[in-house]
Design a protein around this motif. Sequence first.
Motif, PDB file in Angstrom:
ATOM      1  N   LYS A 219      30.390  45.868  26.410  1.00 18.60           N
ATOM      2  CA  LYS A 219      31.034  47.278  26.661  1.00 18.60           C
ATOM      3  C   LYS A 219      32.218  46.828  27.594  1.00 18.60           C
ATOM      4  O   LYS A 219      32.271  45.817  28.559  1.00 18.60           O
ATOM      5  CB  LYS A 219      29.900  47.983  27.489  1.00 18.60           C
ATOM      6  CG  LYS A 219      30.529  49.615  27.972  1.00 18.60           C
ATOM      7  CD  LYS A 219      29.426  50.414  28.367  1.00 18.60           C
ATOM      8  CE  LYS A 219      28.476  50.037  29.452  1.00 18.60           C
ATOM      9  NZ  LYS A 219      27.801  51.099  29.741  1.00 18.60           N
ATOM     10  N   MET A 220      33.425  47.761  27.511  1.00 14.12           N
ATOM     11  CA  MET A 220      34.473  47.674  28.400  1.00 14.12           C
ATOM     12  C   MET A 220      34.764  49.051  29.137  1.00 14.12           C
ATOM     13  O   MET A 220      34.582  50.045  28.393  1.00 14.12           O
ATOM     14  CB  MET A 220      35.524  46.861  27.886  1.00 14.12           C
ATOM     15  CG  MET A 220      36.131  47.448  26.782  1.00 14.12           C
ATOM     16  SD  MET A 220      37.714  46.643  26.158  1.00 14.12           S
ATOM     17  CE  MET A 220      36.989  45.588  24.930  1.00 14.12           C
ATOM     18  N   GLY A 221      35.185  49.200  30.279  1.00 13.26           N
ATOM     19  CA  GLY A 221      35.721  50.331  30.998  1.00 13.26           C
ATOM     20  C   GLY A 221      37.133  50.264  31.039  1.00 13.26           C
ATOM     21  O   GLY A 221      37.645  49.269  31.633  1.00 13.26           O
ATOM     22  N   LEU A 222      37.718  51.406  31.011  1.00 11.04           N
ATOM     23  CA  LEU A 222      39.193  51.650  31.195  1.00 11.04           C
ATOM     24  C   LEU A 222      39.201  52.656  32.041  1.00 11.04           C
ATOM     25  O   LEU A 222      38.458  53.495  32.526  1.00 11.04           O
ATOM     26  CB  LEU A 222      39.835  52.229  29.817  1.00 11.04           C
ATOM     27  CG  LEU A 222      39.721  51.237  28.502  1.00 11.04           C
ATOM     28  CD1 LEU A 222      40.326  52.052  27.438  1.00 11.04           C
ATOM     29  CD2 LEU A 222      40.300  49.822  28.567  1.00 11.04           C
ATOM     30  N   GLY A 223      40.644  52.835  32.734  1.00  6.27           N
ATOM     31  CA  GLY A 223      40.772  53.666  33.369  1.00  6.27           C
ATOM     32  C   GLY A 223      42.311  53.548  34.201  1.00  6.27           C
ATOM     33  O   GLY A 223      42.743  52.679  34.170  1.00  6.27           O
ATOM     34  N   VAL A 224      42.785  54.698  34.699  1.00  6.68           N
ATOM     35  CA  VAL A 224      43.911  54.529  36.008  1.00  6.68           C
ATOM     36  C   VAL A 224      43.444  55.153  37.116  1.00  6.68           C
ATOM     37  O   VAL A 224      42.552  55.883  37.385  1.00  6.68           O
ATOM     38  CB  VAL A 224      45.092  55.399  35.191  1.00  6.68           C
ATOM     39  CG1 VAL A 224      45.689  54.711  33.914  1.00  6.68           C
ATOM     40  CG2 VAL A 224      44.851  56.928  35.054  1.00  6.68           C
ATOM     41  N   LEU A 225      44.266  54.776  38.018  1.00  7.54           N
ATOM     42  CA  LEU A 225      44.091  55.177  39.409  1.00  7.54           C
ATOM     43  C   LEU A 225      45.028  56.760  39.609  1.00  7.54           C
ATOM     44  O   LEU A 225      46.190  56.559  39.591  1.00  7.54           O
ATOM     45  CB  LEU A 225      44.565  54.343  40.617  1.00  7.54           C
ATOM     46  CG  LEU A 225      44.418  54.539  42.093  1.00  7.54           C
ATOM     47  CD1 LEU A 225      42.928  54.938  42.243  1.00  7.54           C
ATOM     48  CD2 LEU A 225      44.855  53.436  42.849  1.00  7.54           C
ATOM     49  N   ILE A 226      44.048  57.638  39.658  1.00  7.95           N
ATOM     50  CA  ILE A 226      44.921  58.859  39.560  1.00  7.95           C
ATOM     51  C   ILE A 226      45.336  59.307  40.891  1.00  7.95           C
ATOM     52  O   ILE A 226      44.816  59.442  42.133  1.00  7.95           O
ATOM     53  CB  ILE A 226      43.829  60.103  39.066  1.00  7.95           C
ATOM     54  CG1 ILE A 226      43.365  60.073  37.906  1.00  7.95           C
ATOM     55  CG2 ILE A 226      44.498  61.383  39.587  1.00  7.95           C
ATOM     56  CD1 ILE A 226      42.157  60.698  37.426  1.00  7.95           C
TER      57      ILE A 226
END
Length: 369
Positions: A219-226
């Motif tokens: 599994k991998m997790g993605l995202g941005v620093l809002i």
Amino acid sequence: MSEFLEIFKQYHWDDVKASIYNKNHIDVEEALHNPKRGLEDFKALVSPAASAYLEPMAQLSHQLTQKRFGKTLQMYIPLYLSNECHNICTYCGFSLDNKIKRKTLSPLEIMQEVSVIKNMGYDHVLLVTGEANQTVHVDYFKKVLDLIRPHFSHISMEVQPLDQEDYEALIPLGLNTVLVYQETYHQEDYKKHHPKGKKSNFEYRLATPDRLGRAGIHKMGLGVLIGLEDWRTDCFFTALHLQYLEKTYWQTKYSLSFPRLRPFSGGLEPKVAMNDRELAQLICAYRIFDEEVELSLSTRESASFRNHIIKMGITSISAGSKTNPGGYTVEPESLEQFEISDERSPQEIAQMIKNSGYEVVWKDWDQVL
């Protein structure tokens, strides 16, 4: 070179932003009623026009989450191994130019932290370090995994991006999940926030999920620093990246996080503020866009917000978190990476979840299916 990079280059930030802000109520209603949703629907769901549709979005998001995940909420906790870092990042307490006492946990100290975490009831741990290749390198990670693997059913890691062969070496040692946040997909401003260190290489970081996919990560997790850039546009690029990865590495599972910029020592003020209602809109938009993706919420958010949002699409939540190395027992007073907002204990969070009609999952469900 990242295969996603070629897709990324086909999109221009300003054009995407204009497209999102030009969406209207008709686009939003079509997105809500489409049997199969695409990226244009996601644009509509994160647009300002969709703010008037938060109630139907929340209801649909709740239904879709129940259908796929049932009434369960997984609990996890971060274990900070080191605050040593060779990068300068404008938003992080561990930044190289922030004059703090640096600390990397020894094997004995790691096991002291593990003992406390296990006593809390956790069986899912997230290992976190700064990015310091000379100290917290692949050999260090191998030793840590070997040390803690008998104690946890699921081990996640949020460290510096590694090469494909490094991931291939760590996965057999018990590494289940890797989180790698792009921070922002705005390539020019990315450089402003990362002026020094290996992290300043935008394309290498962007290619990390491809390396993980080729390595066969579970599994991998993605995202941005809002808060670094316009959140609607940044989250569109996250959705674009997610869609590409799900099609390319279809055997891998995916999770998304949406951390809002929080105070830290010498902190950066958000360029673009996001209020609670907008974060709720984003969470619902992600769920409606992708019924399979896991959505994770950390202790960055307030207790009140977390109490109300768990029914809108969240599938995993942290509790009792310390964001400093040794924070649970070894060095509880060392500098945190960022300030947490929800300071309730894991037991208090578990009771809140039960009171909301959900089952608390301490052990990662992927391992028992």
